[in-house]
Design a protein around this motif. Structure first.
Motif, PDB file in Angstrom:
ATOM      1  N   VAL A  53       0.862  -1.190   0.000  1.00 33.01           N
ATOM      2  CA  VAL A  53       0.000   0.000   0.000  1.00 33.01           C
ATOM      3  C   VAL A  53       0.894   1.234   0.000  1.00 33.01           C
ATOM      4  O   VAL A  53       1.826   1.336   0.808  1.00 33.01           O
ATOM      5  CB  VAL A  53      -0.934   0.011   1.227  1.00 33.01           C
ATOM      6  N   LYS A  54       0.593   2.181  -0.903  1.00 31.04           N
ATOM      7  CA  LYS A  54       1.427   3.368  -1.045  1.00 31.04           C
ATOM      8  C   LYS A  54       0.609   4.635  -0.877  1.00 31.04           C
ATOM      9  O   LYS A  54      -0.560   4.698  -1.260  1.00 31.04           O
ATOM     10  CB  LYS A  54       2.107   3.384  -2.418  1.00 31.04           C
ATOM     11  N   TYR A  55       1.260   5.628  -0.294  1.00 27.95           N
ATOM     12  CA  TYR A  55       0.720   6.988  -0.251  1.00 27.95           C
ATOM     13  C   TYR A  55       1.895   7.948  -0.348  1.00 27.95           C
ATOM     14  O   TYR A  55       2.809   7.904   0.494  1.00 27.95           O
ATOM     15  CB  TYR A  55      -0.062   7.263   1.031  1.00 27.95           C
ATOM     16  N   ASP A  56       1.874   8.781  -1.380  1.00 27.65           N
ATOM     17  CA  ASP A  56       2.980   9.704  -1.606  1.00 27.65           C
ATOM     18  C   ASP A  56       4.290   8.908  -1.695  1.00 27.65           C
ATOM     19  O   ASP A  56       4.396   8.004  -2.511  1.00 27.65           O
ATOM     20  CB  ASP A  56       3.006  10.750  -0.481  1.00 27.65           C
ATOM     21  N   LEU A  57       5.271   9.210  -0.838  1.00 26.95           N
ATOM     22  CA  LEU A  57       6.542   8.488  -0.874  1.00 26.95           C
ATOM     23  C   LEU A  57       6.601   7.358   0.150  1.00 26.95           C
ATOM     24  O   LEU A  57       7.609   6.656   0.244  1.00 26.95           O
ATOM     25  CB  LEU A  57       7.702   9.466  -0.613  1.00 26.95           C
ATOM     26  N   ASN A  58       5.527   7.178   0.902  1.00 21.08           N
ATOM     27  CA  ASN A  58       5.496   6.147   1.939  1.00 21.08           C
ATOM     28  C   ASN A  58       4.800   4.898   1.422  1.00 21.08           C
ATOM     29  O   ASN A  58       3.846   4.978   0.636  1.00 21.08           O
ATOM     30  CB  ASN A  58       4.769   6.663   3.181  1.00 21.08           C
ATOM     31  N   ASN A  59       5.256   3.743   1.882  1.00 21.35           N
ATOM     32  CA  ASN A  59       4.591   2.488   1.509  1.00 21.35           C
ATOM     33  C   ASN A  59       4.764   1.470   2.626  1.00 21.35           C
ATOM     34  O   ASN A  59       5.689   1.570   3.449  1.00 21.35           O
ATOM     35  CB  ASN A  59       5.144   1.949   0.187  1.00 21.35           C
ATOM     36  N   THR A  60       3.879   0.483   2.656  1.00 21.06           N
ATOM     37  CA  THR A  60       3.939  -0.569   3.656  1.00 21.06           C
ATOM     38  C   THR A  60       3.295  -1.825   3.098  1.00 21.06           C
ATOM     39  O   THR A  60       2.356  -1.745   2.300  1.00 21.06           O
ATOM     40  CB  THR A  60       3.222  -0.135   4.956  1.00 21.06           C
ATOM     41  N   ASP A  61       3.813  -2.973   3.495  1.00 21.81           N
ATOM     42  CA  ASP A  61       3.216  -4.259   3.118  1.00 21.81           C
ATOM     43  C   ASP A  61       2.222  -4.647   4.199  1.00 21.81           C
ATOM     44  O   ASP A  61       2.563  -4.705   5.390  1.00 21.81           O
ATOM     45  CB  ASP A  61       4.297  -5.327   2.991  1.00 21.81           C
ATOM     46  N   VAL A  62       0.996  -4.945   3.787  1.00 22.90           N
ATOM     47  CA  VAL A  62      -0.071  -5.140   4.768  1.00 22.90           C
ATOM     48  C   VAL A  62      -1.092  -6.143   4.241  1.00 22.90           C
ATOM     49  O   VAL A  62      -1.143  -6.433   3.042  1.00 22.90           O
ATOM     50  CB  VAL A  62      -0.754  -3.776   5.081  1.00 22.90           C
ATOM     51  N   ASN A  94     -17.104   0.028  -5.376  1.00 17.70           N
ATOM     52  CA  ASN A  94     -16.382   1.283  -5.163  1.00 17.70           C
ATOM     53  C   ASN A  94     -14.984   1.012  -4.619  1.00 17.70           C
ATOM     54  O   ASN A  94     -14.776   0.114  -3.792  1.00 17.70           O
ATOM     55  CB  ASN A  94     -17.134   2.179  -4.173  1.00 17.70           C
ATOM     56  N   LYS A  95     -14.039   1.812  -5.078  1.00  9.84           N
ATOM     57  CA  LYS A  95     -12.661   1.664  -4.620  1.00  9.84           C
ATOM     58  C   LYS A  95     -12.429   2.556  -3.403  1.00  9.84           C
ATOM     59  O   LYS A  95     -11.824   3.629  -3.482  1.00  9.84           O
ATOM     60  CB  LYS A  95     -11.692   2.003  -5.746  1.00  9.84           C
ATOM     61  N   VAL A  96     -12.960   2.078  -2.288  1.00  7.18           N
ATOM     62  CA  VAL A  96     -12.818   2.783  -1.017  1.00  7.18           C
ATOM     63  C   VAL A  96     -12.142   1.844  -0.020  1.00  7.18           C
ATOM     64  O   VAL A  96     -12.181   0.620  -0.182  1.00  7.18           O
ATOM     65  CB  VAL A  96     -14.173   3.260  -0.467  1.00  7.18           C
ATOM     66  N   ALA A  97     -11.546   2.411   1.013  1.00  8.53           N
ATOM     67  CA  ALA A  97     -10.807   1.596   1.982  1.00  8.53           C
ATOM     68  C   ALA A  97     -10.952   2.167   3.386  1.00  8.53           C
ATOM     69  O   ALA A  97     -11.014   3.383   3.575  1.00  8.53           O
ATOM     70  CB  ALA A  97      -9.332   1.520   1.606  1.00  8.53           C
ATOM     71  N   VAL A  98     -11.002   1.260   4.360  1.00  5.06           N
ATOM     72  CA  VAL A  98     -10.929   1.610   5.780  1.00  5.06           C
ATOM     73  C   VAL A  98      -9.621   1.029   6.289  1.00  5.06           C
ATOM     74  O   VAL A  98      -9.360  -0.166   6.119  1.00  5.06           O
ATOM     75  CB  VAL A  98     -12.122   1.037   6.556  1.00  5.06           C
ATOM     76  N   ILE A  99      -8.789   1.863   6.883  1.00  9.35           N
ATOM     77  CA  ILE A  99      -7.445   1.411   7.261  1.00  9.35           C
ATOM     78  C   ILE A  99      -7.278   1.359   8.770  1.00  9.35           C
ATOM     79  O   ILE A  99      -7.936   2.073   9.528  1.00  9.35           O
ATOM     80  CB  ILE A  99      -6.355   2.320   6.646  1.00  9.35           C
ATOM     81  N   GLY A 100      -6.386   0.463   9.210  1.00 11.87           N
ATOM     82  CA  GLY A 100      -6.070   0.342  10.623  1.00 11.87           C
ATOM     83  C   GLY A 100      -5.159   1.462  11.092  1.00 11.87           C
ATOM     84  O   GLY A 100      -4.529   2.167  10.294  1.00 11.87           O
ATOM     85  N   GLU A 105      -0.621   5.420  10.558  1.00  9.26           N
ATOM     86  CA  GLU A 105       0.603   6.047  11.072  1.00  9.26           C
ATOM     87  C   GLU A 105       1.776   5.834  10.117  1.00  9.26           C
ATOM     88  O   GLU A 105       2.599   6.732   9.917  1.00  9.26           O
ATOM     89  CB  GLU A 105       0.927   5.481  12.445  1.00  9.26           C
ATOM     90  N   ASP A 106       1.868   4.635   9.520  1.00 10.22           N
ATOM     91  CA  ASP A 106       2.968   4.343   8.602  1.00 10.22           C
ATOM     92  C   ASP A 106       2.894   5.181   7.325  1.00 10.22           C
ATOM     93  O   ASP A 106       3.928   5.628   6.811  1.00 10.22           O
ATOM     94  CB  ASP A 106       2.968   2.859   8.233  1.00 10.22           C
ATOM     95  N   LEU A 107       1.679   5.389   6.826  1.00  8.30           N
ATOM     96  CA  LEU A 107       1.532   6.070   5.544  1.00  8.30           C
ATOM     97  C   LEU A 107       1.366   7.580   5.667  1.00  8.30           C
ATOM     98  O   LEU A 107       1.890   8.347   4.859  1.00  8.30           O
ATOM     99  CB  LEU A 107       0.328   5.499   4.781  1.00  8.30           C
ATOM    100  N   PHE A 108       0.629   8.010   6.681  1.00  9.94           N
ATOM    101  CA  PHE A 108       0.236   9.421   6.749  1.00  9.94           C
ATOM    102  C   PHE A 108       0.906  10.195   7.874  1.00  9.94           C
ATOM    103  O   PHE A 108       0.727  11.421   7.967  1.00  9.94           O
ATOM    104  CB  PHE A 108      -1.291   9.519   6.894  1.00  9.94           C
ATOM    105  N   ARG A 109       1.630   9.474   8.735  1.00 11.75           N
ATOM    106  CA  ARG A 109       2.287  10.131   9.866  1.00 11.75           C
ATOM    107  C   ARG A 109       1.257  10.915  10.689  1.00 11.75           C
ATOM    108  O   ARG A 109       0.373  10.346  11.258  1.00 11.75           O
ATOM    109  CB  ARG A 109       3.426  11.050   9.375  1.00 11.75           C
ATOM    110  N   GLU A 110       1.348  12.250  10.693  1.00  9.50           N
ATOM    111  CA  GLU A 110       0.450  13.069  11.498  1.00  9.50           C
ATOM    112  C   GLU A 110      -0.765  13.576  10.714  1.00  9.50           C
ATOM    113  O   GLU A 110      -1.678  14.166  11.292  1.00  9.50           O
ATOM    114  CB  GLU A 110       1.201  14.283  12.069  1.00  9.50           C
ATOM    115  N   ASP A 111      -0.801  13.346   9.415  1.00  9.61           N
ATOM    116  CA  ASP A 111      -1.914  13.842   8.594  1.00  9.61           C
ATOM    117  C   ASP A 111      -3.154  12.972   8.775  1.00  9.61           C
ATOM    118  O   ASP A 111      -3.073  11.791   9.124  1.00  9.61           O
ATOM    119  CB  ASP A 111      -1.518  13.855   7.111  1.00  9.61           C
ATOM    120  N   SER A 112      -4.324  13.574   8.482  1.00  4.88           N
ATOM    121  CA  SER A 112      -5.573  12.826   8.513  1.00  4.88           C
ATOM    122  C   SER A 112      -5.710  12.016   7.230  1.00  4.88           C
ATOM    123  O   SER A 112      -5.633  12.565   6.133  1.00  4.88           O
ATOM    124  CB  SER A 112      -6.757  13.782   8.650  1.00  4.88           C
ATOM    125  N   PRO A 113      -5.930  10.694   7.324  1.00  2.00           N
ATOM    126  CA  PRO A 113      -6.004   9.866   6.120  1.00  2.00           C
ATOM    127  C   PRO A 113      -7.327   9.983   5.363  1.00  2.00           C
ATOM    128  O   PRO A 113      -7.388   9.658   4.179  1.00  2.00           O
ATOM    129  CB  PRO A 113      -5.838   8.444   6.659  1.00  2.00           C
TER     130      PRO A 113
END
Length: 341
Positions: A53-62, A94-100, A105-113
């Motif tokens: 899963v990727k967001y901007d320059l951050n990514n994580t395997d989940v 629909n291509k929507v997601a609910v994330i843990g 925290e891994d993808l968005f740090r302090e931003d609201s996802p």
């Protein structure tokens, strides 16, 4: 009561059941059938894959889990912000997601996802909700999950077969009836008892308790041997101490110290020695738990009563193994002790 069957096998959990068979797969038609069974409250199909899963320059395997609007309630997930998956998302893929929380925290740090776009194996999904903290278990971090509409995930992976179906019973009292109705349905559907299995959560818990009991007994045996070796070490050290301080003991007795005074003195010394060892052991145990929990991303809790109990037990070991040297010291005759070289 819940039952879960995965692959050719069914694992019965407290509130769910999942089904899959290699020869005859489960599809969406079966969901309606399960909803009509006796004692069933809600049903969700489940399809799970691992993805990046990727967001901007951050990514994580989940772990990516596809489910319907009932998935989170059945699995005791709660929305912390945003919304959950709804029936419209399922119907229109629909291509929507609910994330843990961990993924957020891994993808968005302090931003609201919420309302941000993420990429799951190259496909764009919009984050519509963030789950509340669910903690960790022996299986790993429960917050490391992404939930999407099952229909969307199945289309992305070009499959029509559902990995499993999770069914929630109306109540614990109706779990037996729900189990029976599910077993009857599975038998009618697969036409072969060997194609599936149903195991209660109690059976799974009993198995886990057996394994835990074996591990506890093994660790207890190791701890017992360690205590025995440590106790013998304390006894040997105290015997050497008594030998080296024979003249001191003679002088104390000569100026009026009684047998009980000598006995208590050496018992206190052996207890202090073992007590310091207990404190060092507790500190190392807490430090090791902290390091391991951070490495494995699981939560841990310091149980103060257990630490206090362990410390008291270490003092008792010191008293027990220090009793013989202390008793030997207390029985020394002043004249013999003063003459000792």
């Amino acid at each position: 009561m819940v039952y879960e069957c995965n692959g050719k096998y069914c694992l019965k959990k407290k509130r769910s059941i999942s089904i899959f068979d290699r020869k005859k797969s489960i599809n969406f038609k079966n969901i309606n059938d399960f909803e009509k069974l006796e004692g069933i409250k809600s049903v969700t199909p489940v399809y799970t894959v691992s993805a990046t899963v990727k967001y901007d320059l951050n990514n994580t395997d989940v772990r990516i889990t596809g489910g319907n609007e009932n998935y989170m309630s059945i699995n005791n997930y709660e929305i912390g912000s945003g919304r959950s998956i709804n029936p419209v998302d399922i119907d229109y893929r629909n291509k929507v997601a609910v994330i843990g929380l961990t993924v957020a925290e891994d993808l968005f740090r302090e931003d609201s996802p919420v309302s941000k776009d993420i990429y799951i194996n190259g496909e764009k999904y919009t984050v519509v909700g963030v789950l509340k903290d669910k903690g960790s278990s022996i299986t790993g971090d429960s917050n490391e999950i992404v939930i999407v509409p099952v229909t969307t995930l199945m289309r992305q992976n070009s499959t029509n077969a559902i990995s499993s179906i999770t069914v929630q019973a109306n109540s614990a009292e109706e779990s037996a009836a729900a189990k029976k109705s599910v077993e009857n349905y599975l038998l009618d559907y697969f036409e072969d008892e060997d194609s599936y299995g149903v195991f209660s959560q109690d059976e799974m818990l009993d198995t886990l308790n057996e394994v835990t009991g074996m591990l506890t007994a093994m660790l207890g045996g190791i701890a017992g041997i360690s205590l025995l070796v440590g106790g013998i070490g304390i006894m040997n050290i105290m015997l050497v101490t008594v030998t080296e301080r024979t003249r001191e003991i003679g002088i104390r007795k000569a100026i009026g110290a009684g047998r009980s005074n000598i006995l208590i003195q050496f018992l206190i010394e052996s207890s202090v020695m073992s007590g310091v060892g207990g404190i060092i052991g507790a500190a190392l145990g807490i430090a090791a738990s902290y390091v391991i929990s951070n490495m494995m991303k699981i939560s841990y809790r310091v149980n103060l009563p257990v630490i206090i109990g362990a410390f008291i037990f270490s003092l008792a070991v010191g008293v027990f193994f220090g009793l013989y040297p202390a008793n030997k010291a207390s029985k020394l005759k002043p004249v013999d002790a003063l003459r000792y070289e």
